[in-house]
Design an enzyme around this catalytic site. Structure first.
Site, PDB file in Angstrom:
ATOM      1  CE  LYS A 188      32.957  17.061   5.729  1.00 58.13           C
ATOM      2  NZ  LYS A 188      32.607  15.559   5.895  1.00 58.13           N
TER       3      LYS A 188
ATOM      4  CG  PHE B 171      30.953  12.523  10.716  1.00 59.91           C
ATOM      5  CD1 PHE B 171      31.150  11.805   9.674  1.00 59.91           C
ATOM      6  CD2 PHE B 171      31.584  12.654  11.859  1.00 59.91           C
ATOM      7  CE1 PHE B 171      31.994  10.765  10.058  1.00 59.91           C
ATOM      8  CE2 PHE B 171      32.459  11.506  12.387  1.00 59.91           C
ATOM      9  CZ  PHE B 171      32.649  10.589  11.444  1.00 59.91           C
TER      10      PHE B 171
ATOM     11  CB  THR C 140      36.274  15.003  -3.126  1.00 59.70           C
ATOM     12  OG1 THR C 140      36.897  13.894  -2.593  1.00 59.70           O
ATOM     13  CG2 THR C 140      36.612  15.148  -4.730  1.00 59.70           C
TER      14      THR C 140
ATOM     15  CG  PHE D 179      28.759   9.428  -7.696  1.00 60.16           C
ATOM     16  CD1 PHE D 179      29.531   8.221  -7.351  1.00 60.16           C
ATOM     17  CD2 PHE D 179      28.697  10.503  -6.871  1.00 60.16           C
ATOM     18  CE1 PHE D 179      30.224   8.066  -6.260  1.00 60.16           C
ATOM     19  CE2 PHE D 179      29.436  10.242  -5.752  1.00 60.16           C
ATOM     20  CZ  PHE D 179      30.215   9.077  -5.468  1.00 60.16           C
TER      21      PHE D 179
ATOM     22  NE  ARG E  51      38.157  17.371  10.094  1.00 56.56           N
ATOM     23  CZ  ARG E  51      37.233  16.321  10.171  1.00 56.56           C
ATOM     24  NH1 ARG E  51      37.137  15.821  11.340  1.00 56.56           N
ATOM     25  NH2 ARG E  51      36.462  15.743   9.122  1.00 56.56           N
TER      26      ARG E  51
ATOM     27  CB  ALA F  63      32.551  16.111  13.157  1.00 56.83           C
TER      28      ALA F  63
ATOM     29  CE  LYS G  85      35.579   9.875   7.048  1.00 57.34           C
ATOM     30  NZ  LYS G  85      36.844  10.518   6.154  1.00 57.34           N
TER      31      LYS G  85
ATOM     32  CD1 TRP H 118      36.230  11.788  -7.138  1.00 59.91           C
ATOM     33  CD2 TRP H 118      35.803  11.208  -9.314  1.00 59.91           C
ATOM     34  NE1 TRP H 118      36.679  10.590  -7.309  1.00 59.91           N
ATOM     35  CE2 TRP H 118      36.416  10.183  -8.562  1.00 59.91           C
ATOM     36  CE3 TRP H 118      35.373  10.831 -10.390  1.00 59.91           C
ATOM     37  CZ2 TRP H 118      36.668   8.911  -9.292  1.00 59.91           C
ATOM     38  CZ3 TRP H 118      35.655   9.649 -11.190  1.00 59.91           C
ATOM     39  CH2 TRP H 118      36.427   8.670 -10.718  1.00 59.91           C
TER      40      TRP H 118
END
Length: 552
Positions: free
Chosen positions: A75, A305, A77, A385, A98, A277, A109, A413
């Site tokens: 998210k 999230f 990224t 991916f 954030r 969140a 994480k 990415w």
């Protein structure tokens, strides 16, 4: 040679001076306070100047996601990639994120600066101490705790019931051993013994206040309204009663100011404040978001999230409090995460599995429906991916489009802004034609607090019922009697579960009178997380030449 890590890519970035980023934003020469050569803060006078300028207000784009899994959905990224993509097609765009917490950085994480060719830099500094904002929040929070205990020690003129002191201490680290502590042990000069505990800094009401206030004066007023505990007659005791709001404001003076950094493609980004969140409201600061809207054509921001947590709170709390309306919502999904949601084990994710993917797509479908409840028709960004098969990509596209959501295959990415240009162009088209009157909140201000909790639980989480104790219901009634009925609710719950038919159990409720919302704590969610068996901190180190290694 293998592919470069996120840290290696970030370290190789061709950054430009932070002054040049300020120029791109249109800030005055003195409007940016440098913190070294590659990060800075917008000065207070510059914030006031731009916030009072109504001649330009950009479009707000919210990036959210499916429920997180260990497979990742990207998210942050995608938020960064979309901001770069908008700049690539000639729009002036600013990214609002954030600040990362040290807890996840050293826990499980990891950091929160994006990945691959879609990152904000300097990656190491942002993920660690950055400009000291979290330390300021921690210090201000614990100053108030110290002043409360000091007041009790010196006679307790306010009549605070030591069994009902609600203001715990905080630190920005995962440490389960500090969840429950006893303070004041020792001699009579060491304070009054009582049970208390620690929460992680990102859950602090002060963090929420900094995320929701728009000037120093409002910040001070909100701090004064914090409830620190109750007397025996259940009347609240406020921060202003112990005369702490002034000193706390002094500690938070610079933390209020938005931080400025850049992407790998030298586009501006505000990275400011960072509530989780799941146990908080999960959005960056209102002041950074609104300032960015005055400085650009488009502001791309994220909510923590999945859309059931971050996006719901972004709309029902942040947008409600700050009078914001997103023009476009983007839901990020990956084939891998959807397969994992469908029951595929992590070590089997590289193999094509159409059945597992089909089951996992239901998670995406619920998030699309959730955004529809707010009057928003989301776009779906498939963050690709290398292991994704063409058949799997087509299955996700077909599913999302059957639910009325346009889909876009994104490769930011690997390719940076070039890999998300098509989504960027569609975002611009939709932002310029969508009617804002379609937007709506999930519940009205005047709805009773318990009914608000039930509305979120049943409509967003798909719960069949909400279970509460007599104590919870009593506290909600007291909140309403004290004038807090019109506040929005923030449900603290696990970020992983979104399955229809369960019963949501609320074990505790808290009124954050300074921040302006009521927290309902569900299930066994912890406001002080613990470290996993093998925390990321085991792999983080400092090389002999002073380079940080192991961050991700």
């Amino acid at each position: 040679m293998g592919k470069a890590s996120d840290l290696e890519i970030a370290r190789a970035a061709r950054k430009i001076g932070i002054g040049k980023i300020g120029e791109k934003l249109g800030l005055s020469v003195d409007g940016l306070i440098p913190y070294g050569g590659d990060k800075g803060k917008v000065s207070g006078s510059e914030v006031v100047r731009w916030m009072s300028d109504s001649s330009r207000v950009g479009k707000l784009v919210l990036v959210t996601a499916i429920n997180p899994t260990p497979a990742g959905e990207g998210k942050t990224t995608t938020t960064i990639g979309l901001g770069d993509g908008l700049n690539r097609i000639g729009k002036q765009a600013v990214i609002c994120l954030r600040e990362p917490s040290l807890g996840p950085c050293f826990g499980m994480k990891g950091g929160a600066t994006g990945g691959g060719r879609a990152q904000v830099v300097p990656m190491e500094e942002i993920n660690l101490h950055f400009t000291g904002d979290f330390h300021a929040v921690t210090s201000a929070h614990n100053l108030l705790a110290a002043m409360v205990d000091n007041h009790i020690h010196f006679g307790n003129e306010l009549g605070i019931d030591t069994r009902r002191v609600t203001w715990r201490r905080v630190m920005d680290m995962n440490d389960r051993a500090l969840r429950q502590v006893v303070v004041g042990l020792g001699s009579v000069t060491d304070g009054v013994p009582r049970q208390s505990g620690f929460d992680i800094t990102v859950t602090s009401e002060i963090m929420a206040i900094l995320c929701l206030c728009e000037n120093w004066s409002e910040m001070r007023d909100r701090l004064a309204n914090i409830i620190v505990g109750y007397r025996q007659d259940r009347s609240p005791v406020f921060c202003r009663d112990v005369k702490a709001e002034g000193a706390m404001s002094a500690l938070l003076k610079d933390a209020f100011l938005p931080n400025v950094v850049q992407t790998l493609e030298n586009n501006p980004a505000f990275v400011h404040m960072g509530p989780f969140a799941n146990i908080a409201h999960g959005c960056n600061s209102v002041i950074a978001t609104k300032l960015a809207l005055h400085l650009s054509d488009f502001v791309v921001t994220e909510a923590g999230f999945g859309a059931d947590l971050g996006a719901e709170k972004f709309i029902n709390i942040k947008c409600r409090k700050a009078n914001l309306i997103p023009s476009v919502v983007v839901i990020v999904a990956t084939v891998r995460a959807l397969k994992m949601s469908g029951g595929v084990s992590k070590d089997e994710l590289d193999k094509e599995d159409m059945a597992g993917l089909s089951a996992g797509c239901e998670n995406l479908g619920m998030h699309i429906e959730n955004m529809n409840l707010f009057g928003m028709k989301p776009l779906v960004a498939i963050n690709r991916f290398l292991s994704d098969s063409d058949a799997e990509i087509q299955q996700v596209k077909g599913f999302a489009e059957s639910r009325g959501a346009e889909t876009f295959l994104c490769t930011h990415w690997a390719d940076g802004s070039a890999g998300i240009e098509h989504l960027s162009r569609r975002v611009v088209e939709l932002a310029e034609c969508r009617a804002e009157q379609e937007f709506r909140f999930l519940y009205p201000d005047e709805m009773p607090l318990l009914e608000k909790i039930e509305t979120v639980a049943k409509k967003i989480y798909r719960a069949s019922a909400v279970e509460t104790t007599a104590t919870v219901r009593k506290h909600l009634a007291e909140f309403e009697a004290n004038g807090y009925r019109n506040l929005p609710v923030c449900i603290a719950r696990t970020q992983y579960a979104l399955a229809p038919g369960f019963v949501l159990s609320i074990r505790e409720v808290r009124v954050l009178a300074g921040a302006g919302f009521v927290v309902a704590v569900a299930g066994d969610i912890m406001t002080m997380p613990g470290l996993p068996r093998h925390p990321a901190g085991e792999s983080i180190d400092l090389s002999t030449d002073g380079l940080i290694e192991g961050l991700f």
